[in-house]
Structure formats: C-alpha cells, structure tokens
Design a protein around this motif. Structure first.
Motif, short mmCIF file in Angstrom:
data_model
loop_
_atom_site.label_atom_id
_atom_site.label_comp_id
_atom_site.label_asym_id
_atom_site.label_seq_id
_atom_site.Cartn_x
_atom_site.Cartn_y
_atom_site.Cartn_z
N VAL A 134 29.27 43.86 42.22
CA VAL A 134 29.18 45.15 42.93
C VAL A 134 30.54 45.65 43.40
O VAL A 134 30.67 46.82 43.75
N ALA A 135 31.55 44.80 43.42
CA ALA A 135 32.88 45.23 43.85
C ALA A 135 33.91 44.19 43.42
O ALA A 135 33.59 43.03 43.20
N THR A 136 35.15 44.66 43.32
CA THR A 136 36.26 43.77 43.02
C THR A 136 37.39 44.08 44.00
O THR A 136 37.70 45.23 44.26
N LEU A 137 37.96 43.04 44.53
CA LEU A 137 39.14 43.15 45.39
C LEU A 137 40.30 42.61 44.58
O LEU A 137 40.44 41.40 44.40
N PRO A 138 41.14 43.50 44.03
CA PRO A 138 42.16 43.06 43.08
C PRO A 138 43.33 42.32 43.73
O PRO A 138 43.61 42.49 44.90
#
Length: 128
Positions: free
Chosen positions: A106-110
């Motif tokens: 649902v999300a990516t924190l790069p």
C-alpha cells in the motif's frame, strides 16, 4: 529488559509455533494491537505484525502462513479492521510470501537505508 525496538514495551504479543516431532521446526510472530485512548477508536482499527520468523529447516512448510493466520485471528478478536506490516522493498521472496497470504503493498518509503538501497514497503490485509 530491553524491547530491542520490536514493541515489547508497547504491549506486543508474541506467538510461537513448534512441532514436537521435529524439534528444529518452529516459528515466532509478534503482533501489536494498541488500545485506543478513551473516547477514540482510531488505534483499535489496526494491528501490526512487528516481526515474523521461521527456522530455516521449517521454511516453505506452511508455518509462516499458520502464524499469520493466528495473528489475523488475534487482531480480529480485538476489533481490528486491518493487519499491516513493513519489510525491505528488495526482499522479493518475503513480499511474495505476504502476497500469497492476502497482503497487498500500500505504500513505499524510499531509500531510508541510504541512497543506494531500497526503502521499506508497507503491506496491509483487510481482516473483517
């Protein structure tokens, strides 16, 4: 006792799987479901898998899936709407395992680990 950053001091619950016939086949999962402050139900809606691990000798035998299912039931009994977790974005086998068990990214924190490394991917499963 130190919580080593896995939520012990916040009330995480630990569950284990052990096969008495095969001593080296075991797994553990830590799940956090925090109680909401009085008058608010915001935190109750979610639970988080903080850590899951299965012994090398027991991998690909369904133990991880059993642990995740137990975590889902634990969270569901407490009124949680979803179960979520995060993992390293380049750990494709782990992401595929979670996907097999109904979790979706649902999300990516790069690049939280530096410019040359991928970050974290967050996964969620609706459990109601």
């Amino acid at each position: 006792m130190s919580s080593n950053g896995i939520g012990l001091d916040r009330g995480a619950r630990f569950f284990a799987y052990h096969d008495p016939l095969y001593v080296k086949q075991f797994g553990i999962i830590a799940v956090l479901h925090e109680e909401a402050p009085e008058g608010s139900d915001a935190l109750v809606a979610r639970a988080e898998v903080l850590i899951i691990g299965v012994s090398k000798q027991a991998r690909r035998r369904g133990i991880g899936s059993i642990l995740l299912k137990h975590a889902e039931e634990f969270a569901k009994e407490r009124g949680a709407y979803c179960l979520f977790m995060m993992t390293y974005a380049e750990d494709y086998d782990v992401i595929a395992f979670y996907g097999k068990n109904g979790f979706i990214p649902v999300a990516t924190l790069p690049d939280v680990y530096g410019q040359t490394l991928e970050g974290n991917v967050f996964l969620r499963k609706i459990i109601r």
